[in-house]
Motif scaffolding. Structure first.
Motif, PDB file in Angstrom:
ATOM      1  N   ILE A  10       1.209   5.024  -1.997  1.00 52.72           N
ATOM      2  CA  ILE A  10       2.153   5.502  -0.965  1.00 52.72           C
ATOM      3  C   ILE A  10       2.186   7.154  -0.701  1.00 52.72           C
ATOM      4  O   ILE A  10       2.039   7.643   0.294  1.00 52.72           O
ATOM      5  N   SER A  11       2.365   7.924  -1.850  1.00 49.14           N
ATOM      6  CA  SER A  11       2.515   9.118  -2.027  1.00 49.14           C
ATOM      7  C   SER A  11       1.441  10.043  -1.206  1.00 49.14           C
ATOM      8  O   SER A  11       1.926  11.137  -0.375  1.00 49.14           O
ATOM      9  N   PRO A  12       0.211   9.947  -1.536  1.00 52.87           N
ATOM     10  CA  PRO A  12      -0.719  10.993  -0.783  1.00 52.87           C
ATOM     11  C   PRO A  12      -0.565  10.719   0.663  1.00 52.87           C
ATOM     12  O   PRO A  12      -0.696  11.767   1.538  1.00 52.87           O
ATOM     13  N   SER A  13      -0.188   9.707   1.346  1.00 53.14           N
ATOM     14  CA  SER A  13      -0.228   9.405   2.503  1.00 53.14           C
ATOM     15  C   SER A  13       1.107   9.988   3.327  1.00 53.14           C
ATOM     16  O   SER A  13       0.969  10.624   4.332  1.00 53.14           O
ATOM     17  N   LEU A  18      -2.832   0.192  -0.195  1.00 54.82           N
ATOM     18  CA  LEU A  18      -2.192  -0.802  -0.311  1.00 54.82           C
ATOM     19  C   LEU A  18      -3.039  -2.306  -0.438  1.00 54.82           C
ATOM     20  O   LEU A  18      -2.547  -3.144  -0.916  1.00 54.82           O
ATOM     21  N   SER A  19      -4.107  -2.165   0.058  1.00 55.44           N
ATOM     22  CA  SER A  19      -5.147  -3.524  -0.002  1.00 55.44           C
ATOM     23  C   SER A  19      -5.231  -3.828  -1.277  1.00 55.44           C
ATOM     24  O   SER A  19      -5.256  -4.743  -1.709  1.00 55.44           O
ATOM     25  N   GLY A  20      -5.481  -2.787  -2.257  1.00 51.52           N
ATOM     26  CA  GLY A  20      -5.794  -2.849  -3.642  1.00 51.52           C
ATOM     27  C   GLY A  20      -4.325  -3.487  -4.315  1.00 51.52           C
ATOM     28  O   GLY A  20      -4.677  -3.826  -5.472  1.00 51.52           O
ATOM     29  N   LEU A  21      -3.198  -3.247  -3.753  1.00 49.79           N
ATOM     30  CA  LEU A  21      -2.083  -4.258  -4.256  1.00 49.79           C
ATOM     31  C   LEU A  21      -1.584  -5.519  -3.743  1.00 49.79           C
ATOM     32  O   LEU A  21      -0.875  -6.104  -4.028  1.00 49.79           O
TER      33      LEU A  21
END
Ligand code: NZQ
Ligand code: ZN
Length: 393
Positions: free
Chosen positions: A291-294, A347-350
């Motif tokens: 989340i944080s870089p985006s 997010l896909s990696g999660l």
């Protein structure tokens, strides 16, 4: 700047100091409930060391096992029953943030006449503050949350898909016994997730702060630089004790609220991540890495480069005269660092499908929002959060 600060936690820090647990506990209580997670401390010998030290100091012990990552309120309830049945008078949290948070709510819950979920603040019409707690000793085995020296506890209610914080001064541990040697067995993935969590505790404050806090800002940059340098070493070689030690102390300092004084900053990425965890049970630091870089890019584009350009130049060694370009390059480098240590930056990696993003954005505002937005600089509406999560998909 305007603030008040106090932190009553006694800190005992150093490799090998787990051997002092018994002596330190005996000064606090003689019937200890030792709260542990899913078994790592049984398998790696840490529990044996703790038990040996406690027995030598004639402290009676009951081990409460089974606190899961993203600790559940149902487990906390069982822990409260166990403390009462054993008539424990001190609670020792031997584990990561999940164990420490659960132990804090168990210790206060044992002296609370309501269901412990009532002290968790989010989405409660009227949370009921605990007014007493059994003394808690935190013994962190993972560097990440800073729970060892703060008064926060984050608990998941799986039935309601809600992750909520209990934050009360009564939850401060009495003592934090911080032995970085206990962290050498943490696997690469959780080491990396912990490093991201440490960095994000600081960036949330630093970038959402009130202006005029130069000392806090430089301290924040020092924590981030330390976590990057020594975090990379700890991931590359888990047995590097000097690196583990530096990361462990960075973790404590990043969220014992000392750096955060005067910032008065909300934690928007944490709000968004807690909703992801409440629905998908993801590791907290891994969710933050996605989340944080985006979020950072969104903010720079929306409100301008502000502190971000200086951060990029001083912390991420960006050499670029244009402030916006420098800020964005700094964020790219931070994201590359997250990826380099194996933290998922998508997010896909999660396992979070893109089709769920709108619903998660709506839920974030439902749970944490006030007047249609969650707090931050700038405040974030459902559309803003959706846009951030789409960039992270
Ligand atoms: O459960 P066990 O078997 O112990 O295994 C754990 C778990 O699987 C393992 N682990 C811990 N120490 C180990 C180890 N494995 C090998 N060797 C060791 N020495 O690591 C896994 C993750 O543990 P967990 O405690 O869940 O991780 P973490 O410390 O990152 O804690 C995350 C929780 O803390 C909350 C998060 O939301 C999440 O619920 N947070 C608490 C905060 C606070 N109290 O101030 C602030 C944070 O922002 C965060 O929200
Ligand atoms: Zn965190």
């Amino acid at each position: 700047m305007k603030f008040e600060y106090s932190n009553p936690v006694q800190v005992v820090f150093g490799p090998g100091r787990i051997s002092e647990l018994g002596k330190l506990t005996a000064g606090i209580g003689n019937r200890a409930v030792v709260v542990i997670g899913g078994g790592s401390v049984r398998n790696n010998g840490t529990l044996d060391k703790a038990v040996k030290s406690l027995e030598a100091a004639r402290v009676a012990i009951h081990v409460f096992e089974g606190v899961e990552p993203n600790p559940r309120i149902s487990t906390v309830r069982r822990g409260i029953d166990a403390i009462r049945a054993f008539r424990g008078n001190v609670v020792i949290a031997l584990g990561g943030g999940s164990v420490m948070d659960a132990a804090k709510v168990m210790a206060a819950g044992a002296l609370y006449d309501q269901d412990p979920w009532k002290m968790c603040k989010v989405s409660q019409a009227k949370p009921v503050a605990p007014t007493a707690s059994l003394p808690v000793i935190t013994v962190p085995t993972l560097a990440a949350t800073g729970s060892e020296m703060n008064c926060n506890a984050v608990i998941t209610n799986w039935e309601a898909n809600m992750k909520a914080a209990a934050i009360y001064p009564i939850l401060y541990p009495k003592l934090a016994l911080i032995d970085p040697e206990l962290t050498v067995t943490v696997p690469k993935y959780h080491t990396a997730a912990g490093v991201v969590d440490i960095i994000t505790h600081v960036t949330e404050g630093y970038f959402n702060a009130q202006p005029g806090t130069p000392l806090q800002d430089r301290m924040a940059e020092a924590v981030i630089s330390t976590a990057i340098e020594h975090g990379a070493r700890a991931v590359a070689d888990g047995s590097d004790l000097a690196a583990r030690e530096a990361v462990m102390w960075a973790s404590t300092v990043a969220l014992n609220n000392w750096i955060h004084v005067g910032w008065n900053a909300p934690f928007p990425c944490h709000g968004i991540e807690h909703v992801l965890s409440a629905h998908y049970d993801v590791s907290h630091g891994a969710g933050l890495a996605a989340i944080s870089p985006s979020w950072m890019r969104f903010v720079v584009r929306r409100v301008g480069p502000g502190k971000w350009a200086g951060f990029a130049r001083r912390v991420m060694a960006v050499d670029c005269a244009d402030d916006v370009e420098a800020a964005l390059l700094g964020i790219d480098r931070l994201e590359e660092f997250f990826a380099s240590i194996g933290a998922p930056t998508r997010l896909s990696g999660l396992g979070i499908p893109a089709a769920e993003i709108r619903r998660l954005a709506e839920d974030t505002v439902r749970v944490f929002g006030v007047n249609g937005a969650i707090a931050g600089v700038p405040p974030l509406t459902v559309d803003d959060i959706e846009s951030i999560l789409n960039s992270a998909a």
